[in-house]
Design a protein around this motif. Sequence first.
Motif, PDB file in Angstrom:
ATOM      1  N   GLU A  57       0.748  -1.428   0.113  1.00  0.00           N
ATOM      2  CA  GLU A  57       0.009   0.020  -0.066  1.00  0.00           C
ATOM      3  C   GLU A  57       0.944   1.231   0.006  1.00  0.00           C
ATOM      4  O   GLU A  57       0.437   2.178  -0.687  1.00  0.00           O
ATOM      5  N   ARG A  58       1.939   1.263   0.714  1.00  0.00           N
ATOM      6  CA  ARG A  58       2.764   2.319   0.605  1.00  0.00           C
ATOM      7  C   ARG A  58       3.418   2.519  -0.587  1.00  0.00           C
ATOM      8  O   ARG A  58       3.618   3.870  -1.226  1.00  0.00           O
ATOM      9  N   VAL A  59       3.882   1.473  -1.405  1.00  0.00           N
ATOM     10  CA  VAL A  59       4.509   1.558  -2.731  1.00  0.00           C
ATOM     11  C   VAL A  59       3.208   2.173  -3.693  1.00  0.00           C
ATOM     12  O   VAL A  59       3.558   3.201  -4.622  1.00  0.00           O
ATOM     13  N   LEU A  60       2.173   1.935  -3.537  1.00  0.00           N
ATOM     14  CA  LEU A  60       0.904   2.183  -4.311  1.00  0.00           C
ATOM     15  C   LEU A  60       0.713   3.711  -4.189  1.00  0.00           C
ATOM     16  O   LEU A  60       0.287   4.468  -4.958  1.00  0.00           O
ATOM     17  N   GLN A  61       0.821   4.237  -2.715  1.00  0.00           N
ATOM     18  CA  GLN A  61       0.814   5.732  -2.278  1.00  0.00           C
ATOM     19  C   GLN A  61       1.848   6.495  -3.095  1.00  0.00           C
ATOM     20  O   GLN A  61       1.651   7.395  -3.577  1.00  0.00           O
ATOM     21  N   HIS A  62       2.909   5.941  -2.946  1.00  0.00           N
ATOM     22  CA  HIS A  62       4.244   6.555  -3.589  1.00  0.00           C
ATOM     23  C   HIS A  62       3.955   6.668  -5.140  1.00  0.00           C
ATOM     24  O   HIS A  62       4.477   8.019  -5.748  1.00  0.00           O
ATOM     25  N   ILE A  63       3.547   5.659  -5.836  1.00  0.00           N
ATOM     26  CA  ILE A  63       3.225   5.763  -7.246  1.00  0.00           C
ATOM     27  C   ILE A  63       2.116   7.038  -7.319  1.00  0.00           C
ATOM     28  O   ILE A  63       2.188   7.714  -8.379  1.00  0.00           O
ATOM     29  N   ASP A  64       1.151   7.165  -6.549  1.00  0.00           N
ATOM     30  CA  ASP A  64       0.252   7.918  -6.785  1.00  0.00           C
ATOM     31  C   ASP A  64       0.795   9.238  -6.501  1.00  0.00           C
ATOM     32  O   ASP A  64       0.387  10.300  -7.416  1.00  0.00           O
ATOM     33  N   ALA A  65       1.730   9.293  -5.662  1.00  0.00           N
ATOM     34  CA  ALA A  65       2.355  10.885  -5.250  1.00  0.00           C
ATOM     35  C   ALA A  65       3.269  11.360  -6.528  1.00  0.00           C
ATOM     36  O   ALA A  65       3.221  12.546  -7.011  1.00  0.00           O
ATOM     37  N   ILE A  66       3.721  10.414  -7.202  1.00  0.00           N
ATOM     38  CA  ILE A  66       4.641  10.503  -8.468  1.00  0.00           C
ATOM     39  C   ILE A  66       3.695  11.013  -9.682  1.00  0.00           C
ATOM     40  O   ILE A  66       4.131  11.948 -10.211  1.00  0.00           O
ATOM     41  N   GLU A  67       2.450  10.462  -9.845  1.00  0.00           N
ATOM     42  CA  GLU A  67       1.526  10.798 -10.857  1.00  0.00           C
ATOM     43  C   GLU A  67       1.078  12.223 -10.528  1.00  0.00           C
ATOM     44  O   GLU A  67       0.535  12.870 -11.474  1.00  0.00           O
ATOM     45  N   THR A  68       0.866  12.781  -9.211  1.00  0.00           N
ATOM     46  CA  THR A  68       0.126  14.207  -8.732  1.00  0.00           C
ATOM     47  C   THR A  68       1.439  15.005  -9.157  1.00  0.00           C
ATOM     48  O   THR A  68       0.692  16.241  -9.408  1.00  0.00           O
ATOM     49  N   ARG A  69       2.484  14.600  -9.382  1.00  0.00           N
ATOM     50  CA  ARG A  69       3.522  15.714  -9.941  1.00  0.00           C
ATOM     51  C   ARG A  69       3.553  15.528 -11.526  1.00  0.00           C
ATOM     52  O   ARG A  69       4.565  16.221 -12.030  1.00  0.00           O
ATOM     53  N   ASP A  70       2.690  14.753 -12.042  1.00  0.00           N
ATOM     54  CA  ASP A  70       2.514  14.914 -13.534  1.00  0.00           C
ATOM     55  C   ASP A  70       3.703  14.303 -14.143  1.00  0.00           C
ATOM     56  O   ASP A  70       4.376  14.539 -15.278  1.00  0.00           O
ATOM     57  N   ILE A  71       4.294  13.208 -13.467  1.00  0.00           N
ATOM     58  CA  ILE A  71       5.206  12.270 -13.886  1.00  0.00           C
ATOM     59  C   ILE A  71       4.678  10.953 -14.142  1.00  0.00           C
ATOM     60  O   ILE A  71       4.230  10.386 -13.156  1.00  0.00           O
ATOM     61  N   ASP A  72       5.096  10.442 -15.220  1.00  0.00           N
ATOM     62  CA  ASP A  72       4.639   9.045 -15.623  1.00  0.00           C
ATOM     63  C   ASP A  72       5.490   8.048 -14.775  1.00  0.00           C
ATOM     64  O   ASP A  72       6.790   8.226 -14.946  1.00  0.00           O
ATOM     65  N   PRO A  73       4.900   7.185 -13.798  1.00  0.00           N
ATOM     66  CA  PRO A  73       6.055   6.228 -13.266  1.00  0.00           C
ATOM     67  C   PRO A  73       6.890   5.474 -14.007  1.00  0.00           C
ATOM     68  O   PRO A  73       8.046   5.149 -13.629  1.00  0.00           O
ATOM     69  N   VAL A  74       6.470   5.195 -15.264  1.00  0.00           N
ATOM     70  CA  VAL A  74       7.308   4.615 -16.357  1.00  0.00           C
ATOM     71  C   VAL A  74       8.501   5.148 -16.737  1.00  0.00           C
ATOM     72  O   VAL A  74       9.360   4.638 -16.933  1.00  0.00           O
ATOM     73  N   ASP A  75       8.456   6.637 -16.763  1.00  0.00           N
ATOM     74  CA  ASP A  75       9.675   7.405 -16.833  1.00  0.00           C
ATOM     75  C   ASP A  75      10.569   7.832 -15.586  1.00  0.00           C
ATOM     76  O   ASP A  75      11.650   8.408 -15.862  1.00  0.00           O
ATOM     77  N   VAL A  76      10.303   7.036 -14.437  1.00  0.00           N
ATOM     78  CA  VAL A  76      10.993   7.379 -13.283  1.00  0.00           C
ATOM     79  C   VAL A  76      12.208   6.660 -13.459  1.00  0.00           C
ATOM     80  O   VAL A  76      12.457   5.609 -13.801  1.00  0.00           O
ATOM     81  N   SER A  77      13.368   7.312 -12.817  1.00  0.00           N
ATOM     82  CA  SER A  77      14.645   6.508 -12.692  1.00  0.00           C
ATOM     83  C   SER A  77      14.631   5.219 -12.234  1.00  0.00           C
ATOM     84  O   SER A  77      13.949   5.125 -11.000  1.00  0.00           O
ATOM     85  N   PRO A  78      15.216   4.292 -12.753  1.00  0.00           N
ATOM     86  CA  PRO A  78      15.288   2.740 -12.237  1.00  0.00           C
ATOM     87  C   PRO A  78      15.780   2.817 -10.947  1.00  0.00           C
ATOM     88  O   PRO A  78      15.637   2.148  -9.965  1.00  0.00           O
ATOM     89  N   ASP A  79      17.046   3.850 -10.611  1.00  0.00           N
ATOM     90  CA  ASP A  79      17.731   3.905  -9.213  1.00  0.00           C
ATOM     91  C   ASP A  79      16.692   4.391  -8.276  1.00  0.00           C
ATOM     92  O   ASP A  79      17.014   4.021  -7.087  1.00  0.00           O
ATOM     93  N   HIS A  80      15.670   5.195  -8.603  1.00  0.00           N
ATOM     94  CA  HIS A  80      14.677   5.642  -7.505  1.00  0.00           C
ATOM     95  C   HIS A  80      13.617   4.386  -7.154  1.00  0.00           C
ATOM     96  O   HIS A  80      13.786   4.256  -5.949  1.00  0.00           O
ATOM     97  N   TRP A  81      13.486   3.390  -8.198  1.00  0.00           N
ATOM     98  CA  TRP A  81      12.615   2.205  -7.583  1.00  0.00           C
ATOM     99  C   TRP A  81      13.594   1.570  -6.596  1.00  0.00           C
ATOM    100  O   TRP A  81      13.115   0.749  -5.792  1.00  0.00           O
ATOM    101  N   ARG A  82      14.788   1.240  -6.793  1.00  0.00           N
ATOM    102  CA  ARG A  82      15.642   0.410  -6.179  1.00  0.00           C
ATOM    103  C   ARG A  82      15.870   1.238  -4.569  1.00  0.00           C
ATOM    104  O   ARG A  82      15.962   0.336  -3.634  1.00  0.00           O
ATOM    105  N   HIS A  83      16.003   2.499  -4.401  1.00  0.00           N
ATOM    106  CA  HIS A  83      15.801   3.080  -3.508  1.00  0.00           C
ATOM    107  C   HIS A  83      14.474   3.117  -2.588  1.00  0.00           C
ATOM    108  O   HIS A  83      14.452   2.922  -1.318  1.00  0.00           O
ATOM    109  N   VAL A  84      13.423   2.970  -3.259  1.00  0.00           N
ATOM    110  CA  VAL A  84      12.346   2.886  -2.675  1.00  0.00           C
ATOM    111  C   VAL A  84      12.141   1.198  -2.053  1.00  0.00           C
ATOM    112  O   VAL A  84      11.749   1.287  -1.045  1.00  0.00           O
ATOM    113  N   HIS A  85      12.568   0.377  -2.825  1.00  0.00           N
ATOM    114  CA  HIS A  85      12.720  -1.001  -2.295  1.00  0.00           C
ATOM    115  C   HIS A  85      13.521  -1.112  -0.971  1.00  0.00           C
ATOM    116  O   HIS A  85      13.185  -1.721   0.185  1.00  0.00           O
ATOM    117  N   SER A  86      14.655  -0.535  -1.129  1.00  0.00           N
ATOM    118  CA  SER A  86      15.599  -0.361  -0.075  1.00  0.00           C
ATOM    119  C   SER A  86      15.214   0.120   1.337  1.00  0.00           C
ATOM    120  O   SER A  86      15.193  -0.310   2.394  1.00  0.00           O
TER     121      SER A  86
END
Length: 171
Positions: free
Chosen positions: A115-144
Motif C-alpha cells: 500500500e505504501r508503494v501504491l501511495q508512492h506511485i500516486d504521489a509521483i503521478e500527482t506531480r505529472d510524472i509518469d511512473p514508467v519514466d522514473v529513474s530505475p535507481d529511484h525504484w531501487r531506493h524505494v525498495h531498500s
Amino acid sequence: MKPAAIARVGGLSSAAPPDDMTHVELTFVEKKIENWIRFGRHARERIIDRRHRVLSFAPDSLFAFVRWASNDYGTIISRIDVVRAVAHGSVFQTLPFVRPGGDILLRIEGWPKVERVLQHIDAIETRDIDPVDVSPDHWRHVHSRLSVGHEPRAYTPEHHRAYLARRRTQP
C-alpha cells in the motif's frame, strides 16, 4: 506431441520462439486472485479468456506488477514488483507469471508495504510524472527503504529532470 504442448507453463509456452518481449500473464478471479499492472506501457495484449490475458512489454520498458490472492481465511499473498523488461539473451531474474523474467528493481511483500508503494506511485503521478519514466535507481531506493521500514524520499520534478538529463548524455 507438439513441442509447445510439452513445455506449457502458466498459460505461456516456454518452447515458443523468442520474440524479444517480456510477457506477463494476468489473472482476475474476483475475491480469489488478482494479478494486474499498476503502470506500464504494453506493446501487445492477448486475451485468453474473460479471466486471463497476456501483456507484452518491449525491452527496457518498466512496469509495476501487482499480485494479490486470498483463500477462505484471508489474504495469502500481497506483492508488488517494479520490473524492467529484458531483451532476448539478456541476464534476468525470474518472477512468477513473467516470461522470461526481468530486471527486478523493487520487490515488496505484505499489504501495508504494498500500500505504501501504491501511495508512492500516486504521489509521483500527482506531480505529472509518469511512473514508467522514473529513474530505475529511484525504484531501487524505494525498495531498500521500505524493506527496512524507512520512508523513501519523494521523487520530485527536480530529480526527474536530472535523471532525464543524465540519460541523454549517456551512450
